[in-house]
Design a protein around this motif. Structure first.
Motif, PDB file in Angstrom:
ATOM      1  N   ASP A  87       0.744  -1.164   0.000  1.00  0.00           N
ATOM      2  CA  ASP A  87      -0.096  -0.001  -0.042  1.00  0.00           C
ATOM      3  C   ASP A  87       1.081   1.356   0.249  1.00  0.00           C
ATOM      4  O   ASP A  87       1.882   1.299   0.646  1.00  0.00           O
ATOM      5  CB  ASP A  87      -0.807  -0.141   1.325  1.00  0.00           C
ATOM      6  CG  ASP A  87      -2.157   1.411   1.341  1.00  0.00           C
ATOM      7  OD1 ASP A  87      -2.867   1.199   0.444  1.00  0.00           O
ATOM      8  OD2 ASP A  87      -1.499   1.986   2.131  1.00  0.00           O
ATOM      9  N   VAL A  88       0.449   2.102  -0.729  1.00  0.00           N
ATOM     10  CA  VAL A  88       1.232   3.519  -0.807  1.00  0.00           C
ATOM     11  C   VAL A  88       1.661   4.075   0.511  1.00  0.00           C
ATOM     12  O   VAL A  88       2.450   4.658   0.695  1.00  0.00           O
ATOM     13  CB  VAL A  88       0.593   4.488  -1.805  1.00  0.00           C
ATOM     14  CG1 VAL A  88      -0.658   5.020  -1.398  1.00  0.00           C
ATOM     15  CG2 VAL A  88       1.553   5.552  -2.346  1.00  0.00           C
ATOM     16  N   ASN A  89       0.440   4.038   1.350  1.00  0.00           N
ATOM     17  CA  ASN A  89       0.725   4.720   2.654  1.00  0.00           C
ATOM     18  C   ASN A  89       1.782   3.734   3.418  1.00  0.00           C
ATOM     19  O   ASN A  89       2.316   4.619   4.321  1.00  0.00           O
ATOM     20  CB  ASN A  89      -0.686   4.711   3.295  1.00  0.00           C
ATOM     21  CG  ASN A  89      -1.529   6.025   2.943  1.00  0.00           C
ATOM     22  OD1 ASN A  89      -1.045   6.931   2.584  1.00  0.00           O
ATOM     23  ND2 ASN A  89      -2.769   5.424   2.804  1.00  0.00           N
ATOM     24  N   GLU A  90       1.812   2.520   3.289  1.00  0.00           N
ATOM     25  CA  GLU A  90       2.748   2.031   4.013  1.00  0.00           C
ATOM     26  C   GLU A  90       4.317   2.193   3.450  1.00  0.00           C
ATOM     27  O   GLU A  90       5.045   2.619   4.355  1.00  0.00           O
ATOM     28  CB  GLU A  90       2.665   0.420   3.526  1.00  0.00           C
ATOM     29  CG  GLU A  90       3.502  -0.519   4.476  1.00  0.00           C
ATOM     30  CD  GLU A  90       4.009  -1.777   3.573  1.00  0.00           C
ATOM     31  OE1 GLU A  90       3.205  -2.302   2.908  1.00  0.00           O
ATOM     32  OE2 GLU A  90       5.088  -2.043   3.738  1.00  0.00           O
ATOM     33  N   VAL A  91       4.452   2.738   2.346  1.00  0.00           N
ATOM     34  CA  VAL A  91       5.573   3.171   1.767  1.00  0.00           C
ATOM     35  C   VAL A  91       5.913   4.574   2.225  1.00  0.00           C
ATOM     36  O   VAL A  91       6.978   4.794   2.731  1.00  0.00           O
ATOM     37  CB  VAL A  91       5.612   3.154   0.222  1.00  0.00           C
ATOM     38  CG1 VAL A  91       6.772   3.677  -0.520  1.00  0.00           C
ATOM     39  CG2 VAL A  91       5.379   1.778  -0.314  1.00  0.00           C
ATOM     40  N   THR A  92       4.993   5.268   2.284  1.00  0.00           N
ATOM     41  CA  THR A  92       5.075   6.764   2.580  1.00  0.00           C
ATOM     42  C   THR A  92       5.142   7.127   4.262  1.00  0.00           C
ATOM     43  O   THR A  92       5.565   8.278   4.657  1.00  0.00           O
ATOM     44  CB  THR A  92       4.215   7.944   1.716  1.00  0.00           C
ATOM     45  OG1 THR A  92       2.776   7.689   2.162  1.00  0.00           O
ATOM     46  CG2 THR A  92       4.362   7.720   0.331  1.00  0.00           C
ATOM     47  N   GLY A  93       4.622   6.008   4.725  1.00  0.00           N
ATOM     48  CA  GLY A  93       4.404   6.159   6.139  1.00  0.00           C
ATOM     49  C   GLY A  93       3.205   7.345   6.344  1.00  0.00           C
ATOM     50  O   GLY A  93       3.046   7.548   7.752  1.00  0.00           O
TER      51      GLY A  93
END
Lengths: 278, 112
Positions: A114-120
């Motif tokens: 998930d993109v939020n996992e990548v960007t925190g």
């Protein structure tokens, strides 16, 4: 939900170009007979168009890679384009940074992360390391020197226009052709309030990932220059008109013009020095 | 409250160089290796800027290659300069961590 493409900077560039064209039309409508002024105006419009074209081509260049990543990653990628766009990195640094981000996103999406996992979940924090290492942090010193550079260059340009139009280049013309209070104050406000406001709004829109109708808030800073220019042109209140048209003792001698040139060079050097320091 | 990022800032250079010194690696793999060692809060946003900084200093070099997943990515290897820095980091860390442990443990050098 609006299919947001995140090209805020491109839209702002187009809007600024349109504003500039409107201003030129207004100047030309006051019977500019000097062909050199007309040529300069046309050249400036061309430069603005080239800026828009270069910006559009830059977006197209990485378009093929971006098309392959999922929509959730695309939206965040374009938000990051805005954040990097308003940083003080040079073009090569911006390109390298965006390549790194795209590399991360390409591989993360292929791993079904998930993109939020990548960007925190925090774009500002995610990008702070990239911007800091490239010396691209937007600071007060940079903004003030940038605004000063813009303001001084602009009033020098207006002075040059008036001198050439009404008297030809001479010391006498420099002393006689004064700047109106309305023009000077308008561009002072645009340089020191509008530009920093626009930059911080674009950054806020990108880091907070504004979507849909909220993106219309990006237009609010533009109400300021539009209002100022409208007041300059339309106002027919006698007292206010007198105030706007009254001469301002600025750039009223060759010595002051030279001082203004020195200030513009110093502010430009401060911008560059600050970039190198970080 | 302690600023973890500030403490990590000085340590990540050495840790990343150690990971890369074993074999050629890439950003995500380096991040996962560091998480495996215990740095659970790291993401690529923390690691990539450090790799950029290390490359600027000449401690690592990079090459863009096609990954098994398809798109290209940068692979990093340690340089001679990076190995020298890593050796110095090893020595300094050994000395500093011993001193800090003494202080936190309430012991002094004299007691050894």
């Amino acid at each position: 939900m609006m299919n947001f493409k995140g090209k805020n900077k491109f839209y702002i560039l187009v809007t600024l170009t349109l504003l500039f064209i409107i201003q030129i039309i207004i100047y030309l409508s006051f019977n500019v007979t000097n062909p050199q002024i007309t040529v300069v105006m046309i050249l400036l419009v061309l430069i603005a168009f080239v800026g828009v074209l270069v910006s559009y081509m830059a977006i197209k260049r990485t378009g093929r890679r971006i098309k392959k990543i999922p929509d959730s990653y695309k939206e965040v990628y374009y938000d990051i384009v805005e954040i990097v766009g308003i940083s003080v990195m040079n073009m090569a640094q911006k390109r390298n940074t965006m390549n790194m981000v795209l590399e991360i996103f390409e591989h993360a999406s292929l791993q079904n992360r998930d993109v939020n996992e990548v960007t925190g979940g925090n774009l500002e924090e995610f990008m702070s390391g990239f911007i800091e290492v490239s010396g691209g942090k937007l600071s007060t010193i940079y903004l003030v020197s940038y605004s000063t550079f813009l303001f001084v260059i602009y009033i020098l340009f207006i002075k040059l226009y008036k001198v050439i139009k009404y008297g030809g280049l001479s010391l006498e013309a420099i002393e006689q052709q004064v700047l109106d209070r309305g023009i000077v104050l308008t561009y002072l406000i645009i340089a020191y309030i509008f530009f920093p406001w626009m930059l911080t709004t674009v950054k806020k829109a990108a880091t907070e990932q504004w979507r849909g109708i909220k993106k219309a808030l990006l237009l609010i800073p533009f109400l300021l220059p539009l209002s100022l220019v409208s007041v300059l042109i339309i106002s027919d209140n006698t007292t206010f008109r007198e105030f706007l048209d009254s001469p301002m003792p600025i750039l009223s001698s060759a010595f002051l013009v030279i001082c203004a040139l020195i200030i513009s060079v110093v502010s430009f050097l401060v911008m560059r020095k600050y970039k190198l320091k970080t | 409250m302690i600023d973890k990022a500030q403490i990590l800032k000085g340590l990540l250079d050495g840790c990343i160089l150690k990971v890369v010194s074993d074999k050629e690696s890439y950003g995500y793999k380096i991040t996962e290796d560091l998480k495996h060692y215990g740095f659970k809060d790291l993401n690529e946003g923390s690691i990539y800027p450090v790799l950029v900084r290390l490359e600027k200093k000449g401690f690592v070099s990079s090459e863009s290659k096609t990954s098994p997943l398809g798109p290209k990515r940068k692979y990093f290897v340690i340089t001679e300069g990076g190995l020298d820095y890593l050796n110095s980091f090893n020595i300094l860390w050994g000395q500093t961590s011993a001193i800090v442990n003494n202080i936190l443990g309430g012991t002094s050098d004299d007691e050894f």
